[in-house]
Design a protein around this motif. Sequence first.
Motif, PDB file in Angstrom:
ATOM      1  N   GLU A 388       0.813  -1.215   0.000  1.00 38.44           N
ATOM      2  CA  GLU A 388       0.000   0.000   0.000  1.00 38.44           C
ATOM      3  C   GLU A 388       0.850   1.271   0.000  1.00 38.44           C
ATOM      4  OE1 GLU A 388      -2.813  -0.238   3.143  1.00 38.44           O
ATOM      5  OE2 GLU A 388      -3.779  -2.040   2.367  1.00 38.44           O
ATOM      6  N   CYS A 450      -0.935 -10.635  -3.312  1.00 35.96           N
ATOM      7  CA  CYS A 450      -1.439  -9.417  -2.662  1.00 35.96           C
ATOM      8  C   CYS A 450      -2.963  -9.413  -2.601  1.00 35.96           C
ATOM      9  CB  CYS A 450      -0.939  -8.185  -3.412  1.00 35.96           C
ATOM     10  SG  CYS A 450       0.845  -7.914  -3.300  1.00 35.96           S
ATOM     11  N   ILE A 453      -4.946 -12.127  -0.065  1.00 36.61           N
ATOM     12  CA  ILE A 453      -4.926 -12.024   1.380  1.00 36.61           C
ATOM     13  C   ILE A 453      -6.348 -11.966   1.933  1.00 36.61           C
ATOM     14  CG2 ILE A 453      -4.316 -10.492   3.289  1.00 36.61           C
ATOM     15  CD1 ILE A 453      -2.053 -12.203   2.236  1.00 36.61           C
ATOM     16  N   ASN A 455      -8.842 -10.996   4.879  1.00 36.68           N
ATOM     17  CA  ASN A 455      -8.901 -10.012   5.960  1.00 36.68           C
ATOM     18  C   ASN A 455      -9.989 -10.433   6.943  1.00 36.68           C
ATOM     19  OD1 ASN A 455      -8.865  -7.832   7.638  1.00 36.68           O
ATOM     20  ND2 ASN A 455      -9.457  -6.331   6.090  1.00 36.68           N
ATOM     21  N   ARG A 456      -9.604 -11.112   8.007  1.00 38.59           N
ATOM     22  CA  ARG A 456     -10.558 -11.594   9.012  1.00 38.59           C
ATOM     23  C   ARG A 456     -10.499 -10.684  10.229  1.00 38.59           C
ATOM     24  NH1 ARG A 456     -11.277 -14.586  13.550  1.00 38.59           N
ATOM     25  NH2 ARG A 456     -13.017 -16.063  13.558  1.00 38.59           N
ATOM     26  N   GLY A 458      -9.579  -7.662  10.484  1.00 33.88           N
ATOM     27  CA  GLY A 458      -8.348  -6.872  10.555  1.00 33.88           C
ATOM     28  C   GLY A 458      -7.090  -7.708  10.577  1.00 33.88           C
ATOM     29  N   MET A 459      -7.225  -9.026  10.776  1.00 35.30           N
ATOM     30  CA  MET A 459      -6.070  -9.921  10.756  1.00 35.30           C
ATOM     31  C   MET A 459      -5.862 -10.408   9.329  1.00 35.30           C
ATOM     32  SD  MET A 459      -5.098  -9.814  13.880  1.00 35.30           S
ATOM     33  CE  MET A 459      -3.860 -11.105  13.879  1.00 35.30           C
ATOM     34  N   LYS A 460      -4.694 -10.149   8.780  1.00 35.21           N
ATOM     35  CA  LYS A 460      -4.390 -10.527   7.403  1.00 35.21           C
ATOM     36  C   LYS A 460      -3.835 -11.951   7.370  1.00 35.21           C
ATOM     37  CE  LYS A 460      -5.532  -6.365   6.180  1.00 35.21           C
ATOM     38  NZ  LYS A 460      -4.608  -5.394   5.622  1.00 35.21           N
ATOM     39  N   SER A 462      -2.638 -15.297   4.945  1.00 35.48           N
ATOM     40  CA  SER A 462      -2.231 -15.791   3.639  1.00 35.48           C
ATOM     41  C   SER A 462      -2.869 -17.151   3.380  1.00 35.48           C
ATOM     42  CB  SER A 462      -0.703 -15.928   3.560  1.00 35.48           C
ATOM     43  OG  SER A 462      -0.337 -16.677   2.421  1.00 35.48           O
ATOM     44  N   GLU A 490     -15.836  -9.105   8.160  1.00 34.30           N
ATOM     45  CA  GLU A 490     -15.549  -8.798   6.756  1.00 34.30           C
ATOM     46  C   GLU A 490     -15.339 -10.079   5.966  1.00 34.30           C
ATOM     47  OE1 GLU A 490     -12.696  -5.726   5.927  1.00 34.30           O
ATOM     48  OE2 GLU A 490     -12.570  -6.301   3.837  1.00 34.30           O
ATOM     49  N   GLU A 491     -14.409 -10.930   6.381  1.00 36.32           N
ATOM     50  CA  GLU A 491     -14.184 -12.185   5.685  1.00 36.32           C
ATOM     51  C   GLU A 491     -13.892 -13.310   6.671  1.00 36.32           C
ATOM     52  OE1 GLU A 491     -10.900 -11.165   3.099  1.00 36.32           O
ATOM     53  OE2 GLU A 491     -12.220 -10.936   1.370  1.00 36.32           O
ATOM     54  N   LYS A 524      -6.693 -18.297  12.257  1.00 30.64           N
ATOM     55  CA  LYS A 524      -6.492 -18.736  10.881  1.00 30.64           C
ATOM     56  C   LYS A 524      -7.302 -19.993  10.538  1.00 30.64           C
ATOM     57  CE  LYS A 524      -1.757 -16.966  10.402  1.00 30.64           C
ATOM     58  NZ  LYS A 524      -0.358 -17.320  10.061  1.00 30.64           N
TER      59      LYS A 524
END
Length: 559
Positions: A388, A450, A453, A455-456, A458-460, A462, A490-491, A524
Amino acid sequence: MQTSSEARIKAMTSAGFWGDETLHGILAARAGDHPDRTALVDQPNKQELTGLPCRRISFRELDSLSDALAAQLLARGLQHGDRLLVQLPNISELALCYYACSKLGVVISPLAVQYGSHEIARFAATLQPAAMITLDDFRGQALAAQARQVLPDTPVWSPGADLYFDQSADRGPAEVLARYREQNPGDANDILTVVWTSGTTGTPKGVPRSHNMWRAMARNTMAAGNYQPGETLLVPFPLVNMAALGGFLFPSVINACKLVLHQPMDPPMFLRQIQEEQVNFTIAPPALLNKLAQQPALWQQCDFSSVRAFGSGSVPLSPAMIEVIEGEYGKPIINFYGSNEGISLFSTPETAASAEYRARMFPRFGAPDMPWTGHSHASITTRVIDPESGVEITRAGIPGELCIAGPAVFDGYLDHDGAGVFTDDGLFRTGDLVEICGEPAHYYRIVGRCKDIINRGGMKISPAELDILLEGFPGLAEAAVCAYPDPQLEEKICACIVPAEDTIAPELGALCAWLEDKGIAKFKLPERLEVFAALPRNPVGKVVRSELAQQVLQRGIST
C-alpha cells in the motif's frame, strides 16, 4: 514491434545482458554446426491425440521445415509485425510455428488448448490477430471449428488441411522468402511473443516478450539446471509460457539439445519417455515427484539412470519428497519460481542445501549485501515493499510485495496504461507476497498473492500457508482455502477439499484439529467446509482462488 526504449536497450546491451541473437538466428547456427543431431521428438501417442504423425526432426530439418512454413505464411499475407494466434498442444508443429514466425518477424501469441471460445474472443479483442492456427481436432475438441465460430472475420488455419508442416510443403519461390528476409532480417529486441498471464487475480493480460528477454530467461534457467550441451530435455508443460519457452524451447536450441515433447500430462507416458529417450533433465509436477517418493516400488520399476536432475515448482514443494528423491534416489531437485512477466528465481542444492529451505525458499538474488554469485544475482534487482505505501521492507518475517528488474523482465502489458505495474524506479510489482527469511536472512519465502490475502477482522491471513498444510491431510486429493463474506469480520475462511478416491470427506473439526496440531493460530482456522469434485484451476495448474470463492458464495451458507 518493439516495446523496449532505446535507453533500456543501450543499458542492457552495454552490460552484456542483451545481444543480437534472434531465435531463428540461433537455429541457423545449430543447423550449421549440428545439422544431423535430433532437435525435436513428438510423444508416441501424438497421432491418437491429434491425427497428425509422430516425427523426429533434426536441426537441419527444423530449419528447412520452418522455412517452408514461413513461406506459406508469407504467401498468405503475413508480414513483419503482424500478430498470429496459435492454439496447439506440445507437438512439433507448435515449435515450427515459433521458428517460422521468428523468421518473418511475426508476433506469435500461443494459447493453452484448455481455453474455450470465451477466452479466445477476449484474447483476440486485445491482440487483433491477422490469423490463427489451431487443430481440427484435439482429443475430441473441435478447436478449429470453435475458433472459426468466435472469430468469423479472422482466417483460421489448421495443420494438414490448410498448412503443411512436412517436406511436401509448397515453399513457393525460394527467392521471395529470401528477398523478404533480406529486407526484414529481424532484431533481437523485436517482440517475438505475446504470452498471457495466468489470470489468477483477474482478467488475463498480454505480455509482450522480445528475443532478448527470452534469451535472458533461458540463461537463468540453464544456470539453475546446469544444462549441458547436446543433452536430452523433456518438456511436459505447454509451450505457451515462461516454464516451457524459457526453460526448454530456447535452451534446447541454444545448447543443441534434443527436445522431447509431452502434453497433456500422462504420468505413464511421461515415465516411458524418460526411459525410451534417455532424458537427462525435465521439470516434473510436484504431485508426480511426491508419488515417486512415496512409492519406492514405482521408482524401482522405471529406469531413471539417465536423469541428471529434476526441476519442479509452481507450488511449494514437500521437504520430505526432496529428502527421498535426493537422499535415497540420488537425483537433485531444483525449485523454480518464475512468471511470464520475467520473475526468474530458483533454489538449488548449492544455494539451499537443506530440503526445508529448498522446498519453500529462494535466494535473494539481486538484493544488496547477499553472498550469492553468478549471472542471475548480478543481472537483476529485487526488493520487498509494503503493497500500500510502497515503503521498502528490510526486516525478516514481514509480508510484502516482491519487486524485480532485470534483462528477463518485460516492458509492460499489451495495450495497458501501466498504472500500478512498476515502481517509480522501474521495478516490476509482481503481486506476489513474500517474506525475508532464513538464518541468516538471505532468502525469500512466498506467502501468497497481494489480492489473495484474507482479511478476518483486521487480521491478514495468507491462504497459501493454509493450502500447504491442508494438502498434507490424509485422504485428500486436493485442498485450498478461500474467503467468504461475513458481516462482522468482513471475511472468514472456507476450506475447499476434494476427497481422494474411495475416501469419505473429513469433518471441519478434523481439519481444524489437524491445523492446530501444526501450530496454526486459531484465528487462521477455517470456519466453513465445502466438498468439490475438482477445484477450479487455470491452464498451468494453479487454483483460481477468485473462481473458487465465487463457487463457495453461490452455494450459500454452509457448515
